[in-house]
Design a protein around this motif. Sequence first.
Motif, mmCIF file in Angstrom:
data_model
loop_
_atom_site.group_PDB
_atom_site.id
_atom_site.type_symbol
_atom_site.label_atom_id
_atom_site.label_comp_id
_atom_site.label_asym_id
_atom_site.label_seq_id
_atom_site.Cartn_x
_atom_site.Cartn_y
_atom_site.Cartn_z
ATOM 1 N N PRO A 169 0.912 -1.219 -0.059
ATOM 2 C CA PRO A 169 0.019 -0.094 0.094
ATOM 3 C C PRO A 169 0.785 1.232 0.117
ATOM 4 O O PRO A 169 2.125 1.279 0.327
ATOM 5 C CB PRO A 169 -0.719 -0.161 1.268
ATOM 6 N N ALA A 214 -1.020 7.464 3.036
ATOM 7 C CA ALA A 214 -2.187 8.290 2.600
ATOM 8 C C ALA A 214 -1.579 9.877 2.316
ATOM 9 O O ALA A 214 -2.124 10.470 1.582
ATOM 10 C CB ALA A 214 -2.959 8.570 3.881
ATOM 11 N N PRO A 219 0.324 9.249 -1.946
ATOM 12 C CA PRO A 219 0.291 8.148 -2.508
ATOM 13 C C PRO A 219 1.008 7.803 -3.944
ATOM 14 O O PRO A 219 1.403 6.738 -4.483
ATOM 15 C CB PRO A 219 -1.279 7.784 -2.895
ATOM 16 N N ASN A 246 2.159 2.133 -9.225
ATOM 17 C CA ASN A 246 1.438 3.521 -8.659
ATOM 18 C C ASN A 246 2.374 4.612 -9.149
ATOM 19 O O ASN A 246 2.237 5.948 -8.245
ATOM 20 C CB ASN A 246 1.511 3.189 -7.133
ATOM 21 N N GLY A 269 -11.191 4.156 -7.123
ATOM 22 C CA GLY A 269 -11.671 4.498 -5.595
ATOM 23 C C GLY A 269 -13.246 4.248 -5.624
ATOM 24 O O GLY A 269 -14.034 3.723 -6.644
ATOM 25 N N ALA A 310 -7.799 5.877 -9.498
ATOM 26 C CA ALA A 310 -7.022 6.400 -8.199
ATOM 27 C C ALA A 310 -5.993 7.213 -9.133
ATOM 28 O O ALA A 310 -5.284 6.974 -9.960
ATOM 29 C CB ALA A 310 -6.356 5.340 -7.548
ATOM 30 N N SER A 363 -2.728 5.749 -9.874
ATOM 31 C CA SER A 363 -2.733 4.275 -10.564
ATOM 32 C C SER A 363 -2.287 4.635 -12.025
ATOM 33 O O SER A 363 -2.618 5.525 -12.924
ATOM 34 C CB SER A 363 -4.178 3.752 -10.774
ATOM 35 N N THR A 388 -8.335 1.869 -3.539
ATOM 36 C CA THR A 388 -8.078 2.795 -2.653
ATOM 37 C C THR A 388 -9.093 2.369 -1.213
ATOM 38 O O THR A 388 -10.259 1.995 -1.455
ATOM 39 C CB THR A 388 -8.438 4.298 -3.098
ATOM 40 N N ASP A 389 -8.382 2.958 -0.074
ATOM 41 C CA ASP A 389 -9.102 2.395 0.888
ATOM 42 C C ASP A 389 -9.750 1.191 1.060
ATOM 43 O O ASP A 389 -10.888 0.928 1.486
ATOM 44 C CB ASP A 389 -10.359 3.619 1.513
ATOM 45 N N GLU A 422 -3.794 1.064 0.460
ATOM 46 C CA GLU A 422 -4.306 1.583 -1.113
ATOM 47 C C GLU A 422 -2.978 1.257 -1.988
ATOM 48 O O GLU A 422 -1.939 0.960 -1.625
ATOM 49 C CB GLU A 422 -4.502 2.934 -1.304
#
Length: 416
Positions: free
Chosen positions: A21, A24, A27, A225, A249, A255, A258, A271-272, A286
Amino acid sequence: MSRYGPRPVLAALAAILLTGPTTAANPTTAGISGALLSSVGPVTASRAPGCATPPAPARPVSAVPWPQQRYAPERLQSLATGSGVTVAVVDSGVDRSHPQLAGRVLTGTDLLDAGGDGTRDCVGHGTGVASLIAATARDDLGLRGLAPKARILPVRVSEQQVVDGRGTGRTVAPEDFARAIRWAVDNDADVVNLSVVLYADHPAVRSAVGYALARNVIVVAAVGNLHGSGDPRPYPAAYEGVLGVGAIGADGLRADFSQVGSYVDLVAPGTDVLIAAPGQGHHRAEGTSYAAPFVAATAALVREYRPELSAEEVVGRLLATADPAPGHGYGSGVLNPYRAVTETASGPVTRPAPMVSLADDRPDPALLAQQDRRAAARERAVLLATVGGLVVAGVALAALIVPRGARRRWRPADPG
């Protein structure tokens, strides 16, 4: 090597890196791996044997996460559960002691530490990925896997994370990563989930992916990412035949981290996302890492429900049944597990051409106006030509009739 040329910031990341992940706070730069997001709450966590740092404490979460609300996996349970299907998770290991993974994790292998069986997870990444595939449902917990009866085959290749934009921790060389893929195939994996990214094309890895595809194995990989860093080309996702997965998301939009490129075949929640933590409890995280297992789990469902389909046909079904997406960077669209399992194709299911997004389907107003003007001009030209023809015909007829009428002084012709 990126298709955009060498990037110094990525040069140190040539080794295998986990793709989620992310933190936050940032990202995109925490990018490829990142530390797990803050745990949901403090409890005592057991130390994983042999880990330099114990996994972060976590407690169980009862709230149903949005991916489960979106996909309602309970609707699929009467049709398919992944029973009899083996999904290899080539990652940081999978902790089989988590209550929701008990009985679902096979004895695997460890290419990072000799003698291991793949069930040690010092960073929680592989455990989280596996839980999205096969976590068993419990009334007091929100998390449940899409294919809760699938078997998880753990193959440990990394304990690397990215913290504050820098990769830390050990990982295997690309050649050993290739060996991990081959090991998974040779040990009866039906689906291989690769929530890892290399930003270089290694022949050994390319060959290992080809080895899997040639043996009717579905290969699913995260696309990475690093959209904010120019979308460097990710492998194995960019290899032909691999299902490259991006992240969306809860709003259904891609996202912002992404990656975007021709290697994106599908998108799924990233996400989340609620995932199982080593030992017990859950984390929120995420990354495209966590989008990939939703696709791998769906492939397991289809493999159980339609065992006669080849790997290529299963991939085609997943792409053909994806929901339309609202713009560029979504591949064929948003994963829809229920449609993938239940819809019946009228003919052979093959990988379709990339879908044109809904946004691109909307006509250009300027183009429409131009087409209207051209149509009106054509109508006027036709009308003028018709009127002109009638006038010419009338003149010709008058030239014939008037002289004759004048000679007869406009008397009717003699009937005899």
